[in-house]
Design an enzyme around this catalytic site. Structure first.
Site: not given
Ligand code: C6P
Length: 416
Positions: A133, A210, A213, A236, A374
């Site tokens: 991401h 990270d 997910q 999430k 993203c």
């Molecule tokens: N992905 C998606 O629709 P935040 O925004 O900090 O809570 O998470 C960012 C992020 C980082 N790594 C991964 C693997 C992610 O999936 C995400 C967030 C969402 O896929 C929003 S773009």
């Protein structure tokens, strides 16, 4: 209830009972029953999480770690109770290793800015992967620019798995940091993070995972993984937006300079010199997001009460069912066919733009995400602009998958 990470045979999920806990699911969208399949973006909140927020703001809203009055003590206790639940949730050795952040993005930025600034030098290497991401790409680019370190990228196979052989060949004494996701938001791939970590440690690099997910779907044991840093986002994981966790090994957090300066992160301030607070407060400057942190505990307990093996088994069943049905539709190409996947089903449909599909599904009350998710470098690698992505949570049903498939079938027939 006692929670352990011991693997047990999955118990079937009673979805209808679980759905009763989610007020938002019981509504019509565009005149149709809501089918919420955008869980990888954010999942919905059970009533116990919403109630915890309301209770906090109606009963004991106060600033923490400062006041000695009753409300302040109650708020502090509730805030710190979440830290202990988070420790159990990821099996960290100590609550000193649990830092509250705004979410995964802030966690990664914190590590890149503090560990990276302190320990990266010109010519060092930071390894990430093609399926990251933007949150796990850009912070490393920023710190590489500042330190003159180089960013190195693990390639991906057509099916969406990391090329581990290439990864092994990229590792060297120059490698200082490896940062990869536990599971991919665009493909669903579950990465072999334990192996990735061991290989990095063999060359003396630290590893950040990270877990955006993974938090709601996989069992996380940071001691077993032996990761150095692990990031999670509450929103999430059935919790509120605006909070999350950064896990860091105590020995590393102690060596790292603070991230933000301000109240709470200090021991003593003079104009000449400031000394910093003990862990984890050294990394928690200013008034934190108290209400959301308090409610986050109830989200983690929701997951722990259901059992992560049970959640994973249910979502896997939905994924297999949906993949089989969607892949049979005319012109559909599944993007991401790794052997091990979380409940993410991404696809393109020949001749129909993903945005159009998303809009037409929305008109039928079905929420999916469309676009590059993203992960623009990954889309570029696959030569596509974006995909349609359906992602599953514990409250989704096969009936909802059928509604998705029926909607897609009609759209495809209408557009062709
Ligand atoms: N992905 C998606 O629709 P935040 O925004 O900090 O809570 O998470 C960012 C992020 C980082 N790594 C991964 C693997 C992610 O999936 C995400 C967030 C969402 O896929 C929003 S773009």
């Amino acid at each position: 209830m006692a929670h352990t990470n011991v693997a047990v045979k999955p118990t079937p999920i009673n979805v209808e009972e679980i759905r009763k806990e989610f007020p938002i699911l019981h509504q019509k969208v565009n005149g149709k029953d809501l089918v919420y399949l955008d869980n990888a973006a954010t999942n919905q909140k059970p009533k116990r999480v919403i109630d915890a927020l309301v209770e906090y703001y109606t009963g004991y809203n106060a600033n923490i770690h400062r006041g000695i009055h009753t409300l302040a003590e109650k708020a502090t206790k509730a805030f710190e109770a979440t830290r202990e639940t988070a420790r159990v949730f990821i099996n960290a050795a100590s609550t000193e290793e649990i830092i509250f952040t705004r979410g995964v993005t802030e966690g990664i930025n914190l590590v890149a800015a503090t560990y990276g600034r302190a320990f990266l030098n010109e010519g060092d290497e930071v390894i990430i992967s093609t399926i990251e991401h933007h949150s796990n790409i850009v912070p490393w680019q920023l710190i590489c620019e500042q330190t003159k370190a180089n960013l190195v990228v693990i390639p991906v196979t057509d099916s969406g798995e990391l090329k581990l052989d290439v990864y092994k060949s990229l590792l060297s004494s120059k490698t200082k940091i490896v940062a990869v996701n536990h599971a991919s938001n665009s493909l669903g791939t579950i990465n072999p993070v334990k192996e990735i970590i061991q290989l990095a440690h063999n060359v003396g690099a630290v590893v950040l995972i990270d877990g955006a997910q993974a938090g709601a779907h996989l069992t996380i044991d940071v001691q077993d993984l032996d990761c150095d840093f692990y990031c999670l986002s509450s929103h999430k994981m059935y919790g509120p937006t605006g909070t999350g966790i950064l896990y860091g090994k105590k020995s590393l957090l102690e060596k790292m300079p603070p991230y933000h300066g301000g109240g709470e992160m200090i021991k003593e301030v003079t104009f000449e010199k400031t000394t910093y607070n003990d862990l984890p407060y050294k990394f928690e400057a200013g008034t934190p997001n108290i209400g959301d942190v308090v409610a986050f505990r109830h989200a983690m307990e929701f997951i722990l009460d259901l059992g992560r093996e049970n959640i994973a088994a249910h979502e896997h069943e939905l994924l297999v069912y949906a993949t089989e049905k969607v892949s049979k539709l005319k012109g559909v190409k599944i993007v991401g066919q790794a052997k091990n996947k979380v409940g993410v089903l991404a696809f393109t449909v020949q001749g129909i733009h993903h945005f159009d599909i998303g809009q037409m599904l929305d008109a039928r009350g079905i929420a999916v995400r469309t676009g590059h998710h993203c992960t623009q470098p990954l889309m570029e690698c696959y030569g596509i602009e974006g995909t349609v992505r359906a992602s599953f949570s514990v409250y989704n049903t096969k009936k909802e998958v059928d509604q998705l498939v029926e909607g897609l079938e009609r759209i495809i027939n209408f557009m062709k």
